[in-house]
Design a protein around this motif. Sequence first.
Motif, PDB file in Angstrom:
ATOM      1  N   LEU A   1       0.210 -37.808   2.044  1.00  0.00           N
ATOM      2  CA  LEU A   1      -1.120 -38.249   2.450  1.00  0.00           C
ATOM      3  C   LEU A   1      -2.136 -37.869   1.377  1.00  0.00           C
ATOM      4  O   LEU A   1      -2.030 -36.838   0.719  1.00  0.00           O
ATOM      5  CB  LEU A   1      -1.502 -37.607   3.786  1.00  0.00           C
ATOM      6  CG  LEU A   1      -0.672 -38.010   5.013  1.00  0.00           C
ATOM      7  CD1 LEU A   1      -1.084 -37.173   6.211  1.00  0.00           C
ATOM      8  CD2 LEU A   1      -0.838 -39.489   5.302  1.00  0.00           C
ATOM      9  N   GLN A   2      -3.131 -38.724   1.231  1.00  0.00           N
ATOM     10  CA  GLN A   2      -4.147 -38.467   0.215  1.00  0.00           C
ATOM     11  C   GLN A   2      -4.946 -37.195   0.528  1.00  0.00           C
ATOM     12  O   GLN A   2      -5.325 -36.449  -0.377  1.00  0.00           O
ATOM     13  CB  GLN A   2      -5.092 -39.667   0.117  1.00  0.00           C
ATOM     14  CG  GLN A   2      -6.090 -39.577  -1.028  1.00  0.00           C
ATOM     15  CD  GLN A   2      -5.410 -39.581  -2.395  1.00  0.00           C
ATOM     16  OE1 GLN A   2      -4.420 -40.271  -2.589  1.00  0.00           O
ATOM     17  NE2 GLN A   2      -5.936 -38.778  -3.331  1.00  0.00           N
ATOM     18  N   CYS A   3      -5.185 -36.948   1.806  1.00  0.00           N
ATOM     19  CA  CYS A   3      -5.947 -35.756   2.180  1.00  0.00           C
ATOM     20  C   CYS A   3      -5.192 -34.491   1.802  1.00  0.00           C
ATOM     21  O   CYS A   3      -5.801 -33.470   1.436  1.00  0.00           O
ATOM     22  CB  CYS A   3      -6.283 -35.777   3.666  1.00  0.00           C
ATOM     23  SG  CYS A   3      -4.854 -35.566   4.769  1.00  0.00           S
ATOM     24  N   GLU A   4      -3.868 -34.532   1.865  1.00  0.00           N
ATOM     25  CA  GLU A   4      -3.075 -33.371   1.461  1.00  0.00           C
ATOM     26  C   GLU A   4      -3.156 -33.174  -0.053  1.00  0.00           C
ATOM     27  O   GLU A   4      -3.248 -32.041  -0.539  1.00  0.00           O
ATOM     28  CB  GLU A   4      -1.621 -33.553   1.897  1.00  0.00           C
ATOM     29  CG  GLU A   4      -1.424 -33.560   3.403  1.00  0.00           C
ATOM     30  CD  GLU A   4       0.004 -33.881   3.811  1.00  0.00           C
ATOM     31  OE1 GLU A   4       0.355 -33.618   4.969  1.00  0.00           O
ATOM     32  OE2 GLU A   4       0.752 -34.393   2.956  1.00  0.00           O
ATOM     33  N   VAL A   5      -3.129 -34.276  -0.768  1.00  0.00           N
ATOM     34  CA  VAL A   5      -3.240 -34.191  -2.227  1.00  0.00           C
ATOM     35  C   VAL A   5      -4.605 -33.633  -2.618  1.00  0.00           C
ATOM     36  O   VAL A   5      -4.729 -32.771  -3.494  1.00  0.00           O
ATOM     37  CB  VAL A   5      -3.020 -35.584  -2.864  1.00  0.00           C
ATOM     38  CG1 VAL A   5      -3.273 -35.526  -4.371  1.00  0.00           C
ATOM     39  CG2 VAL A   5      -1.615 -36.079  -2.570  1.00  0.00           C
ATOM     40  N   ASN A   6      -5.660 -34.137  -1.937  1.00  0.00           N
ATOM     41  CA  ASN A   6      -7.018 -33.664  -2.226  1.00  0.00           C
ATOM     42  C   ASN A   6      -7.168 -32.175  -1.941  1.00  0.00           C
ATOM     43  O   ASN A   6      -7.785 -31.429  -2.711  1.00  0.00           O
ATOM     44  CB  ASN A   6      -8.035 -34.456  -1.413  1.00  0.00           C
ATOM     45  CG  ASN A   6      -8.138 -35.904  -1.877  1.00  0.00           C
ATOM     46  OD1 ASN A   6      -7.718 -36.235  -2.989  1.00  0.00           O
ATOM     47  ND2 ASN A   6      -8.699 -36.758  -1.033  1.00  0.00           N
ATOM     48  N   ASN A   7      -6.615 -31.736  -0.809  1.00  0.00           N
ATOM     49  CA  ASN A   7      -6.712 -30.315  -0.450  1.00  0.00           C
ATOM     50  C   ASN A   7      -5.958 -29.439  -1.437  1.00  0.00           C
ATOM     51  O   ASN A   7      -6.404 -28.346  -1.796  1.00  0.00           O
ATOM     52  CB  ASN A   7      -6.173 -30.091   0.960  1.00  0.00           C
ATOM     53  CG  ASN A   7      -7.065 -30.705   2.019  1.00  0.00           C
ATOM     54  OD1 ASN A   7      -8.240 -30.966   1.777  1.00  0.00           O
ATOM     55  ND2 ASN A   7      -6.507 -30.948   3.200  1.00  0.00           N
ATOM     56  N   LYS A   8      -4.810 -29.935  -1.881  1.00  0.00           N
ATOM     57  CA  LYS A   8      -3.994 -29.155  -2.815  1.00  0.00           C
ATOM     58  C   LYS A   8      -4.673 -29.038  -4.172  1.00  0.00           C
ATOM     59  O   LYS A   8      -4.644 -27.982  -4.813  1.00  0.00           O
ATOM     60  CB  LYS A   8      -2.618 -29.806  -2.949  1.00  0.00           C
ATOM     61  CG  LYS A   8      -1.664 -29.019  -3.832  1.00  0.00           C
ATOM     62  CD  LYS A   8      -0.293 -29.685  -3.857  1.00  0.00           C
ATOM     63  CE  LYS A   8       0.663 -28.899  -4.733  1.00  0.00           C
ATOM     64  NZ  LYS A   8       2.024 -29.533  -4.778  1.00  0.00           N
ATOM     65  N   ASN A   9      -5.285 -30.142  -4.610  1.00  0.00           N
ATOM     66  CA  ASN A   9      -5.933 -30.153  -5.927  1.00  0.00           C
ATOM     67  C   ASN A   9      -7.405 -29.778  -5.862  1.00  0.00           C
ATOM     68  O   ASN A   9      -8.111 -29.835  -6.872  1.00  0.00           O
ATOM     69  CB  ASN A   9      -5.788 -31.546  -6.559  1.00  0.00           C
ATOM     70  CG  ASN A   9      -4.342 -31.923  -6.777  1.00  0.00           C
ATOM     71  OD1 ASN A   9      -3.494 -31.044  -6.950  1.00  0.00           O
ATOM     72  ND2 ASN A   9      -4.044 -33.217  -6.758  1.00  0.00           N
TER      73      ASN A   9
ATOM     74  N   CYS B   1      -9.887 -38.667  13.910  1.00  0.00           N
ATOM     75  CA  CYS B   1      -8.536 -38.424  13.402  1.00  0.00           C
ATOM     76  C   CYS B   1      -8.537 -38.422  11.875  1.00  0.00           C
ATOM     77  O   CYS B   1      -7.891 -37.581  11.233  1.00  0.00           O
ATOM     78  CB  CYS B   1      -7.565 -39.471  13.938  1.00  0.00           C
ATOM     79  SG  CYS B   1      -5.834 -39.215  13.476  1.00  0.00           S
ATOM     80  N   LEU B   2      -9.279 -39.354  11.282  1.00  0.00           N
ATOM     81  CA  LEU B   2      -9.319 -39.448   9.826  1.00  0.00           C
ATOM     82  C   LEU B   2      -9.926 -38.197   9.209  1.00  0.00           C
ATOM     83  O   LEU B   2      -9.535 -37.772   8.106  1.00  0.00           O
ATOM     84  CB  LEU B   2     -10.116 -40.689   9.408  1.00  0.00           C
ATOM     85  CG  LEU B   2     -10.111 -41.050   7.922  1.00  0.00           C
ATOM     86  CD1 LEU B   2      -8.691 -41.350   7.459  1.00  0.00           C
ATOM     87  CD2 LEU B   2     -11.013 -42.247   7.665  1.00  0.00           C
ATOM     88  N   GLY B   3     -10.861 -37.581   9.909  1.00  0.00           N
ATOM     89  CA  GLY B   3     -11.511 -36.386   9.386  1.00  0.00           C
ATOM     90  C   GLY B   3     -10.685 -35.126   9.504  1.00  0.00           C
ATOM     91  O   GLY B   3     -11.088 -34.067   8.996  1.00  0.00           O
ATOM     92  N   ASN B   4      -9.558 -35.195  10.181  1.00  0.00           N
ATOM     93  CA  ASN B   4      -8.676 -34.039  10.349  1.00  0.00           C
ATOM     94  C   ASN B   4      -7.344 -34.340   9.670  1.00  0.00           C
ATOM     95  O   ASN B   4      -6.581 -35.179  10.136  1.00  0.00           O
ATOM     96  CB  ASN B   4      -8.474 -33.752  11.840  1.00  0.00           C
ATOM     97  CG  ASN B   4      -7.535 -32.576  12.084  1.00  0.00           C
ATOM     98  OD1 ASN B   4      -7.114 -31.897  11.148  1.00  0.00           O
ATOM     99  ND2 ASN B   4      -7.209 -32.346  13.340  1.00  0.00           N
ATOM    100  N   CYS B   5      -7.063 -33.683   8.566  1.00  0.00           N
ATOM    101  CA  CYS B   5      -5.850 -33.990   7.803  1.00  0.00           C
ATOM    102  C   CYS B   5      -4.579 -33.728   8.604  1.00  0.00           C
ATOM    103  O   CYS B   5      -3.535 -34.292   8.320  1.00  0.00           O
ATOM    104  CB  CYS B   5      -5.834 -33.167   6.505  1.00  0.00           C
ATOM    105  SG  CYS B   5      -4.591 -33.725   5.304  1.00  0.00           S
ATOM    106  N   SER B   6      -4.675 -32.877   9.620  1.00  0.00           N
ATOM    107  CA  SER B   6      -3.502 -32.595  10.454  1.00  0.00           C
ATOM    108  C   SER B   6      -3.219 -33.719  11.435  1.00  0.00           C
ATOM    109  O   SER B   6      -2.126 -33.781  12.014  1.00  0.00           O
ATOM    110  CB  SER B   6      -3.711 -31.286  11.219  1.00  0.00           C
ATOM    111  OG  SER B   6      -3.867 -30.202  10.335  1.00  0.00           O
ATOM    112  N   CYS B   7      -4.198 -34.601  11.662  1.00  0.00           N
ATOM    113  CA  CYS B   7      -4.027 -35.709  12.609  1.00  0.00           C
ATOM    114  C   CYS B   7      -3.249 -36.828  11.925  1.00  0.00           C
ATOM    115  O   CYS B   7      -3.706 -37.402  10.934  1.00  0.00           O
ATOM    116  CB  CYS B   7      -5.396 -36.207  13.081  1.00  0.00           C
ATOM    117  SG  CYS B   7      -5.289 -37.546  14.294  1.00  0.00           S
ATOM    118  N   ILE B   8      -2.073 -37.152  12.447  1.00  0.00           N
ATOM    119  CA  ILE B   8      -1.208 -38.130  11.794  1.00  0.00           C
ATOM    120  C   ILE B   8      -1.150 -39.466  12.533  1.00  0.00           C
ATOM    121  O   ILE B   8      -0.573 -40.427  12.032  1.00  0.00           O
ATOM    122  CB  ILE B   8       0.228 -37.572  11.642  1.00  0.00           C
ATOM    123  CG1 ILE B   8       0.779 -37.133  12.995  1.00  0.00           C
ATOM    124  CG2 ILE B   8       0.243 -36.416  10.663  1.00  0.00           C
ATOM    125  CD1 ILE B   8       2.195 -36.612  12.936  1.00  0.00           C
ATOM    126  N   ALA B   9      -1.748 -39.526  13.730  1.00  0.00           N
ATOM    127  CA  ALA B   9      -1.778 -40.792  14.472  1.00  0.00           C
ATOM    128  C   ALA B   9      -2.798 -40.669  15.595  1.00  0.00           C
ATOM    129  O   ALA B   9      -3.132 -39.556  16.034  1.00  0.00           O
ATOM    130  CB  ALA B   9      -0.403 -41.140  15.045  1.00  0.00           C
TER     131      ALA B   9
END
Length: 816
Positions: free
Chosen positions: A340-348, A385-393
């Motif tokens: 997910l892009q949000c995971e990439v953003n958080n990591k970087n 949901c979009l604002g919470n990276c943990s929300c997957i559906a």
Amino acid sequence: MTNSRRNMLHFVHVMLVILHCFNAGFCTEIDSITSTQSLRDPGILSSPGGVYKLGFFSPLNSTNRYVGIWYNVSATTVIWVANRDKPLRDSSGVVKISGDGNVVVMNGEEEILWSSNVSSSQVDSIALLQDSGNFVLVDHLNNMSTIWQSFEHPSDTIVLKMIIGENTRTGERVKIESWRSPWDPNFGNFSLGMGSASIPQVYIWKGSHPYWRSGQWNGQIFIGVLEMYGTTRGGFRVENNSEDTLYFPGPSGFNSLMTFALDWKGHVIQSYWDENEKDWKITWSAPKNDCEVYGTCGPFGSCNNLQSPICSCLKGFEPKYREEWEKGNWTSGCVRSRALQCEVNNKNNSGDSSKEDRFLKMELMKLPDFAERSNTREDQCRSQCLGNCSCIAYAFVSGIGCMSWTNNLIDIQQFQLWGEDLYIRVAHSELDMHTDHQKGITKIVIPVIIGTLTLCVCLIICSSRMTRRTGVKTKEVVSVDNKNPVHMEEVPVFNLDLLENATSRFHEDNKLGQGGFGPVYRGKLEDGKEIAVKRLSKASGQGLEEFMNEVLVISKVQHKNLVRLYGCCVDKEEKMLIYEYMPKNSLDVFLFDEGHQGILDWRKRFTIIEGVGRGLLYLHRDSRLKIIHRDLKPSNILLDNNFNPKISDFGMARIFGSDQDQANTRRVVGTYGYMAPEYAIQGRFSEKSDVFSFGVLVLEIISGRRSTSSWIEMPSLSLLGYAWKLWNEEDLSTFIDPFILNPSTKMEIRKCIQIALLCVQEFAEDRPSISSVLVMLTSEISSLPAPLQPAFTQRHEIRETKCTLNNISITNLTGR
């Protein structure tokens, strides 16, 4: 001794005999169990209205004795068992009130095998059986207040007015538990009850693991039970107060003799007592197939029972262990193809919003387990949901509200008729990949096509030169539309001499039948394999093109409900198709020939209906080609030794493109009585024209009469018109073949007639797809759409289709 004294002594003696009779268990029934009145085997405790009985019984194939409750109308339907894990070994059992006021079951040695085990019971308590089926222990000195009740300790059956729920404060759960086997009421492997979550659901557990799930409660129905979408409230009521509680409604509006039983195999079965037929009728059961078993496809896998294989990964996911997945072991599920892009953003530690994650919409779904509910409005559910990276559906369901998932998506099923919209979170790069993939395909395919065409031209030129030099012709069969050439290399080619030997030189004794194509012969090859040889008649006006087309179509499909093509023969002006031999011949023989009528009972006929439907579904949706048969009728349905159906005769079939829904033809060919009106009059055909033919076929299977038959009762009506007339009059008995008409099959046959009438609607858009037809046929949906008046209700209307309209001629309307 005076007469009055003698009468008094006689009265006392009689009363003592009666009391002894009760205590000894010699009399048939009593109405209560007290400290002075016990129940001995084989005595009976009866409810006041005589609805239920409590007493001693032995299960099928067992000599053990148990104390149980059963319906007065059906002694074999036991709804509750007291000593289910401690059986009596003989008939010395007794039910009594013990010294501490509990109701107990004891054996001949006065060993307690079961007890109500209430610490606060009263010495002067009484045990009663109520007309609800509830066995209660009451304090008769305190307004008959309930001390203990069997409804709070059920066995394997839920009856009306029983409450199944979970106390969210204490964690105590009232649930039912299956028998160990049909002859052993001991605790089995399965249990059913309410699940502990913010949204009520019903579960069946196998041990401690979920085995089936109802889906979430939306205030009216459980949205994971397909059949409830077609009913009113489904017969359930869920209330949320201090505990999540599942209620079954009272007798008002429902049959009071209704049960929900959990059998020893883990199936919950809803049934009611049919007073007219003196039998239990099953109205619903679950799970019915592998897709309804919890988590069949694992995390992030979706199940569709009408597809093969039934499991597929959600979009944006791929099998976790591909080798296991391809072998049919799907329980390990799927994993994301791209992060997910949000995971990439958080990591970087970046905030690139230009490529934020997206949601892919999936329609008609059974929503996953472990949903979290919030009071968010529908228009805000997505952004939350979009604002919470943990929300997957996420999903928004009327009556529930905004639902979101942060764990693995498990137990997802694709429905065909009803269901909910599920939005799956995928990476933006996943969507870019699809776009890039399409562009890449374009860049690759165009040069390949140009190169292939160039090579073909070169080969044709070389072939022509070789032909002129040697005089040898290339064996090629070209399809009717000249778009799909079929080379003999694609189909095994049989030698003419081999087929002549197999059929005894096409002897009349081996002739199976005659169609518009030509005769069909039975043969046996040298290896013992039996075959059917379809020989093109030189006098046939339609055979050559149909032969070419059939080789094209049938060589590219394979399904258990389609006849199998072994090969063909083009030799010495002969053109033949070689098929698997079907020993029972065609369906029309068993429906319309007097000597064979009565062989097909209703079970066989229903199997044939379902099998033909599955064959059509494969042609329309599941094969690598989209195929419209165009000539579905009983003579083109062949039967194997077990009366399993196989669709045959693809001479008139047409292949559609993947994005094509319908086509037109100037050459309308078909069989009188089976063609849809838009095809017969306008030359327009589609999947829905096959559905029309299927509906006619179902009505023929049920009635045992041809679609072209005249009816003595109403000679002006067609088969469709007569079925429609009797449907409106709610009198289908005269329409149904008497060989299959009996009380136990009448409701299922009526349902099939309703589905058939939906299939023969005049306008194609009013007809269901064949996938919807199969769902209606194979599920216990109690509420189906109401059919409108079908096409061709009058016999003269069908004859009037033999006309010319817009230069489209009706030709070849004879039987093939």
